[in-house]
Motif scaffolding. Structure first.
Motif, PDB file in Angstrom:
ATOM      1  N   THR A  77      -0.315  -5.086  -3.916  1.00  0.00           N
ATOM      2  CA  THR A  77      -0.824  -5.002  -2.548  1.00  0.00           C
ATOM      3  C   THR A  77      -1.502  -3.655  -2.293  1.00  0.00           C
ATOM      4  O   THR A  77      -2.518  -3.587  -1.599  1.00  0.00           O
ATOM      5  CB  THR A  77       0.312  -5.196  -1.523  1.00  0.00           C
ATOM      6  OG1 THR A  77       1.310  -4.187  -1.714  1.00  0.00           O
ATOM      7  CG2 THR A  77       0.947  -6.558  -1.673  1.00  0.00           C
ATOM      8  N   ALA A  97      -2.194  -8.694   2.276  1.00  0.00           N
ATOM      9  CA  ALA A  97      -1.192  -9.073   3.274  1.00  0.00           C
ATOM     10  C   ALA A  97      -0.425 -10.321   2.849  1.00  0.00           C
ATOM     11  O   ALA A  97       0.796 -10.416   3.059  1.00  0.00           O
ATOM     12  CB  ALA A  97      -1.875  -9.294   4.625  1.00  0.00           C
ATOM     13  N   ALA A 120      -1.337  -2.987   4.377  1.00  0.00           N
ATOM     14  CA  ALA A 120      -2.429  -3.954   4.250  1.00  0.00           C
ATOM     15  C   ALA A 120      -3.099  -4.199   5.599  1.00  0.00           C
ATOM     16  O   ALA A 120      -4.336  -4.254   5.708  1.00  0.00           O
ATOM     17  CB  ALA A 120      -1.910  -5.256   3.668  1.00  0.00           C
ATOM     18  N   PHE A 121      -2.288  -4.337   6.650  1.00  0.00           N
ATOM     19  CA  PHE A 121      -2.853  -4.605   7.974  1.00  0.00           C
ATOM     20  C   PHE A 121      -3.689  -3.429   8.481  1.00  0.00           C
ATOM     21  O   PHE A 121      -4.709  -3.623   9.153  1.00  0.00           O
ATOM     22  CB  PHE A 121      -1.740  -4.922   8.971  1.00  0.00           C
ATOM     23  CG  PHE A 121      -1.122  -6.291   8.783  1.00  0.00           C
ATOM     24  CD1 PHE A 121      -1.914  -7.386   8.476  1.00  0.00           C
ATOM     25  CD2 PHE A 121       0.250  -6.482   8.918  1.00  0.00           C
ATOM     26  CE1 PHE A 121      -1.359  -8.657   8.299  1.00  0.00           C
ATOM     27  CE2 PHE A 121       0.816  -7.725   8.752  1.00  0.00           C
ATOM     28  CZ  PHE A 121       0.017  -8.818   8.439  1.00  0.00           C
ATOM     29  N   ASP A 142       3.797 -10.441   1.923  1.00  0.00           N
ATOM     30  CA  ASP A 142       4.756 -11.348   2.554  1.00  0.00           C
ATOM     31  C   ASP A 142       5.732 -11.960   1.546  1.00  0.00           C
ATOM     32  O   ASP A 142       6.768 -12.506   1.935  1.00  0.00           O
ATOM     33  CB  ASP A 142       3.992 -12.451   3.297  1.00  0.00           C
ATOM     34  CG  ASP A 142       4.865 -13.184   4.298  1.00  0.00           C
ATOM     35  OD1 ASP A 142       5.581 -12.500   5.066  1.00  0.00           O
ATOM     36  OD2 ASP A 142       4.844 -14.425   4.314  1.00  0.00           O
ATOM     37  N   GLN A 191       3.242  -4.695   4.189  1.00  0.00           N
ATOM     38  CA  GLN A 191       2.473  -5.435   5.179  1.00  0.00           C
ATOM     39  C   GLN A 191       1.700  -4.490   6.095  1.00  0.00           C
ATOM     40  O   GLN A 191       0.516  -4.700   6.371  1.00  0.00           O
ATOM     41  CB  GLN A 191       3.417  -6.314   6.014  1.00  0.00           C
ATOM     42  CG  GLN A 191       3.958  -7.527   5.270  1.00  0.00           C
ATOM     43  CD  GLN A 191       4.973  -8.291   6.100  1.00  0.00           C
ATOM     44  OE1 GLN A 191       5.868  -7.698   6.695  1.00  0.00           O
ATOM     45  NE2 GLN A 191       4.842  -9.609   6.133  1.00  0.00           N
ATOM     46  N   SER A 239       2.506 -12.628  11.684  1.00  0.00           N
ATOM     47  CA  SER A 239       3.285 -12.118  10.558  1.00  0.00           C
ATOM     48  C   SER A 239       4.773 -12.095  10.878  1.00  0.00           C
ATOM     49  O   SER A 239       5.199 -12.315  12.022  1.00  0.00           O
ATOM     50  CB  SER A 239       2.816 -10.710  10.196  1.00  0.00           C
ATOM     51  OG  SER A 239       3.232  -9.781  11.178  1.00  0.00           O
TER      52      SER A 239
END
Length: 768
Positions: free
Chosen positions: A704, A716, A735-736, A720, A732, A754
Motif C-alpha cells: 500500500t 486503499a 492511502a486516503f 482494507d 488506510q 471505509s
C-alpha cells in the motif's frame, strides 16, 4: 531461523530457476551447494570470444590535423588546461585527432596521468572509436580495466559502439555472458540499437529474460517508441499484451506520444480505448502534449478534460509552454483563466522562463501587477533566472531595485547563480546581500561552483573573506571537495587549517575518498599518519572500498592493525562488500580464516550483501550455510533487496520459507517495494496467497505504501485487507491522504464507506 528452513532454498527455487535462466539450461555455477574455500583467487570471469572480424573501417569526420604519437601526451595536457565549458569539445577534438593505430598508447597515457572524472570522459569518447577500428583490442582493454564499476562501464561502452553497427552480433555475444550484474547492464545497452533494427526481435529477447531483470529495464522508449514510429497500430496492439505494471504504463505513453507526432487524432482515439485508468491517463498525456505543438487550442481543451491529479497538472503546463512557443500572449491569456488555482500557478510560473527570453520587461511588468503571494514570487524568480542568462547587467540592476522581501531574495539568488558564469565577483557580492540562512548558503555555493572552474585561487581567497556563518561553512566544505579532485595534497593541507569538529572530519573523509581514486598509495600513506579520531575513521571508511577494489589482501592486512571496535568493523565490512562483488570465493576464504566474533559476523554480512549484487542466488546459498543465529539472519536480509530487483519471484520464494517473526517481516519489507514498483500485479498475487499472519500484514502494508502515490484507490483496497487493526488504519489513512490530493470527490466517498472509526474519517475529510 532454523537450518533446515534455509536448506529448503533449493527445493523452493528449483522450479523457478528453470524459467529464470536465459537459454533453457541451468548452468553448473548455479547448482545448489554450499560454498567452499578455495586456495587461489578467482579472477573476473572471462568474456565470450568475439567472432566479429577484428578490423572494420571507422566512420568519422577526419579533423584537419592528425596527431603524431609523440604529440599525444602534450595534447592531453592542453585539454586539461581548458575551462570546464570548453573541455568536452576539446576532448572530442583530441580523440578525433588520434590515429587508430595509436589508440593503445593514448589510452595508456590517459590511464596513467588523469583524474578519475576526466579519465572516464575520455574513455567514453575514445573507446567507441577504438571499437570501430579494432573491436577485439578495445574489448580486451575494457576487460582489463581495474575495479568492477569501471570495468563494467568500459565493457558496456565498447558494446554500445558494437551494437550500433551490428546489433544482432552484439546480442549473441551478450547472451553468452555469465548471469550477473554485467550481463544485466549489457542487455540494457543493446536493447535500443536492436529495437531500431527489429523492434519485434528486441521484444522477443526481453520476453526470454527473467521477469525481475525485464522489469528493471526501461524499454518503453527504446522499443515501443521506435516501433510506433514505423507501425503505430502494430505497436499499439502489442503493448496491451504486456503484463500490467510500470513497464506497460511507460510503453503505452511511448506509443501514444510517437503516434501523435504524425496522427494525433488516431493516437487520441486509441488512448481512449485503454481500459486501465492509469495507462489511459498516461497515454492521453503523451498525445495531448505532442498535439500542443501543432494545435495548442485543441490540446488545451483536451487537457482540461483529464481527471484531477499530477498528470493533469503536468499536461496543462506542457500545453501552455508549447502554446507559448508560437503565441505567448494567447498562452498567458489561457493560463490566466484556468479554473484550478494550482494549474494556473504552475502554468504561469513555467511561462515565465519563456516570456523572459522574448520580452523580459513585459514579463516583469505582468508579474509585478500580480497580487503578492506564491504565484508572483515563482514567476519573478523564473523571469530573473532567464533574464540573467540573456542580459546579466540589466538583470542585476532590476533585481537590486526590487523592494525588500521574499520575492526580492529569490530573484537575487537566481540572478547570482546565473551571473556567476560571466562575473563571479559581482555574483559573489550579490549573494552576500541575501539575509543569512538557507537561501544565502545556496547562493554562495552556486557562485562558488562556477568560480572554482575558472579560478580556484580566487574562489578560495573569497571564501576566506566571508564572515563566520553557515554560508561560509558550506562553502568551505564545497571548496575542500573540489580541491581534492585536482590537488589532494593541497586539499589535505587546507583541511588541517580548519577548526576541529564535524565539518573538518567530513572534509578529511571526502579527501581520502577522492585521493584514493587517483593515487591510492599516496592516499593510504596520508590516512595512516592521521591522528586518532573521527576524521581518521571517516577517511578509513571512505578509503576501504577503493583499496579493496585494487588490492583486497593488502587492505585486509591493514585492517588487522586497526584496534577492535566500530572503526575496524566498518573498514572490514567495506572491504568484504567490495571484495565479494569482484571475487566472492576469495572473500569467503578470507572470512573463514577470521576468528569467531563480532568482526567476523560483520564481514560475513557484508560478503552476503556484496555477493548479492552480482549473484543473489549464490549469495543465498552462502547464507544458508552460515551458523544459525543473528548473524545468519542479518546476512539473509542483506540478500533480499538486490535479489528482489532482478528476480523478485525467486527472492519471494526464499523469504516465504523464513519462520513467522521479525526476520520474515523484515524480508517482506525489503522485498515488496521494488517488486511492486515494476510489477504491482505480480506482487499482489503473491501476497494474496500468503497465509494469514503478521508478516502478511507487513507485506500488504509495504504494497500500500508503494501504491499510494501511483494508484491510491488500489492502495486503499489493499489496506482494507490488513488484519491488524492499527496497521490497517494507518495504511488506510496514508492511502486516503494521497487519494484526496489526486481525486478528492472519489476519495471522500471511499472514506465515508471505509471501516475507519468516525473520528478518523472526520479528521481526514476536514483536511480538504
Amino acid at each position: 531461523m532454523t537450518k533446515n528452513l534455509f536448506s529448503s532454498l533449493a527445493l523452493v527455487l528449483i522450479g523457478l530457476a528453470i524459467g529464470f535462466w536465459f537459454g533453457g539450461q541451468w548452468r553448473n555455477s548455479h547448482r545448489f551447494h554450499p560454498p567452499t574455500t578455495v586456495a587461489t583467487k578467482e579472477q573476473s570471469k572471462a568474456l565470450p570470444a568475439i567472432t566479429k572480424p577484428a578490423k572494420s573501417k571507422a566512420e568519422e569526420k577526419d579533423p584537419k590535423k592528425k596527431l603524431a604519437p609523440n604529440e599525444i601526451e602534450a595534447a592531453i595536457q592542453d585539454v586539461l588546461r581548458k575551462g570546464t565549458n570548453r573541455r568536452y569539445e576539446a576532448m572530442n577534438d583530441l580523440v578525433q585527432a588520434i590515429e587508430p593505430a595509436d589508440f593503445p598508447q593514448a589510452m595508456a597515457l590517459i590511464d596513467k596521468t588523469l583524474l578519475p572524472n576526466i579519465k572516464l570522459e575520455l574513455r567514453q569518447l575514445l573507446l567507441p572509436r577504438w571499437a570501430e577500428s579494432d573491436l577485439k583490442a578495445a574489448m580486451a582493454y575494457a576487460d582489463a580495466v581495474p575495479g568492477k564499476q569501471y570495468r563494467h562501464s568500459a565493457i558496456t561502452i565498447v558494446l554500445g559502439a558494437w551494437a550500433q553497427k551490428d546489433p544482432m552480433g552484439a546480442t549473441e555475444w551478450v547472451k553468452q555472458l555469465e548471469p550477473g550484474q554485467l550481463r544485466n547492464e549489457a542487455f540494457q545497452m543493446i536493447i535500443s540499437p536492436l529495437a531500431e533494427k527489429d523492434p519485434q526481435a528486441a521484444l522477443a529477447l526481453l520476453d526470454q529474460l527473467p521477469a525481475g531483470m525485464r522489469n528493471t529495464m526501461n524499454f518503453g522508449d527504446s522499443i515501443f517508441n521506435v516501433w510506433a514510429s514505423t507501425d503505430p497500430a502494430a505497436a499499439a496492439a502489442r503493448v496491451v499484451q504486456l503484463p500490467p505494471g510500470q513497464q506497460r504504463l511507460n510503453a503505452c505513453q511511448a506509443v501514444a506520444t510517437t503516434w501523435a507526432q504524425n496522427d494525433p487524432g488516431a493516437a487520441f482515439a486509441w488512448a481512449n480505448t485503454l481500459t486501465d485508468t492509469r495507462e489511459k491517463i498516461s497515454a492521453l498525456h503523451g498525445v495531448i502534449t505532442q498535439w500542443a505543438s501543432t494545435d495548442p487550442q485543441a490540446a488545451a481543451s483536451q487537457a482540461l478534460l483529464l481527471p484531477p491529479g499530477q498528470m493533469r497538472e503536468q499536461t496543462i503546463s506542457t500545453v501552455a509552454s508549447e502554446w507559448a512557443n508560437n503565441d505567448m500572449h494567447a498562452a498567458v491569456a489561457w493560463a490566466q483563466q484556468l479554473p484550478d488555482s494550482q494549474s494556473r500557478q504552475n502554468a504561469l510560473a513555467n511561462l515565465g522562463y519563456q516570456w523572459a527570453q522574448t520580452d523580459p520587461q513585459e514579463a516583469i511588468a505582468y508579474a509585478m501587477n500580480l497580487p503578492p503571494g506564491h504565484l508572483r514570487n515563482n514567476l519573478l524568480n523564473n523571469i530573473g533566472s532567464t533574464f540573467a542568462q540573456t542580459d546579466p547587467d540589466a538583470a542585476l540592476k532590476w533585481a537590486e531595485s526590487l523592494p525588500p522581501g521574499q520575492s526580492r531574495n529569490q530573484v537575487l539568488q537566481s540572478v547570482a547563480s546565473n551571473l556567476a558564469n560571466s562575473d563571479p565577483k559581482a555574483a559573489a557580492a550579490l549573494a552576500m546581500k541575501l539575509p543569512p540562512g538557507t537561501m544565502q548558503s545556496q547562493a554562495v555555493n552556486q557562485v562558488l561552483n562556477q568560480w572554482i572552474q575558472s579560478d580556484m585561487a580566487g574562489a578560495k581567497e573569497w571564501i576566506q573573506t566571508l564572515p563566520e556563518s553557515p554560508a561560509r561553512k558550506e562553502a568551505t566544505r564545497n571548496l575542500s571537495y573540489r580541491m581534492a579532485e585536482t590537488d589532494p595534497k593541497g586539499a589535505a593541507e587546507f583541511a588541517n587549517t580548519l577548526p576541529a569538529g564535524p565539518m573538518r572530519n567530513e572534509v578529511i573523509g571526502q579527501i581520502a575518498s577522492t585521493w584514493a581514486q587517483n593515487d591510492l598509495s599516496s592516499a593510504v600513506q596520508w590516512v595512516q599518519q592521521l591522528p586518532e579520531g573521527q576524521g581518521r575513521q571517516n577517511a578509513l571508511n571512505n578509503l576501504s572500498s577503493q583499496w579493496a577494489q585494487n588490492d583486497p589482501k593488502a587492505a585486509a592486512a591493514f585492517a588487522q592493525t586497526i584496534p577492535p571496535g566500530e572503526t575496524q568493523n566498518n573498514f572490514l565490512g567495506n572491504i568484504a562488500n567490495s571484495w565479494a562483488q569482484n571475487d566472492a570465493k576469495s572473500a569467503v576464504e578470507w572470512a573463514n580464516q577470521m576468528p569467531a566474533g563480532e568482526a567476523r559476523d560483520h564481514v560475513l554480512n557484508s560478503i552476503a550483501s556484496g555477493w548479492a549484487e552480482e549473484s543473489p542466488l549464490d549469495a543465498a546459498k552462502f547464507v544458508a550455510n552460515l551458523p544459525v543465529g543473528d548473524a545468519q539472519n542479518t546476512a539473509a536480509i542483506s540478500v533480499i533487496s538486490p535479489w528482489a530487483r532482478t528476480e523478485p519471484e525467486a527472492a519471494a520464494a526464499w523469504a516465504a520459507t523464513f519462520p513467522e517473526g521479525q526476520l520474515r517481516d523484515s524480508a517482506f519489507q525489503d522485498l515488496i517495494p521494488s517488486w511492486a514498483q515494476n510489477d504491482p500485479k505480480a506482487a499482489g498475487d503473491w501476497i494474496q496467497n500468503l497465509p494469514d499472519g503478521h508478516s502478511r500484514d507487513t507485506a500488504i502494508n509495504s504494497l500500500t505504501s508503494q501504491l499510494a502515490n501511483s494508484d491510491p484507490a488500489a492502495a486503499a483496497k489493499w489496506a482494507d485487507k490488513i488484519q491488524n487493526e492499527e496497521i490497517r488504519r494507518n495504511a488506510q489513512e496514508s492511502a486516503f491522504q494521497q487519494w484526496l490530493q489526486s481525486d478528492p470527490k472519489a476519495a471522500q466517498i471511499a472514506i465515508q464507506n471505509s471501516s475507519l472509526p468516525s473520528e478518523r474519517k472526520q479528521a481526514l475529510l476536514s483536511q480538504h
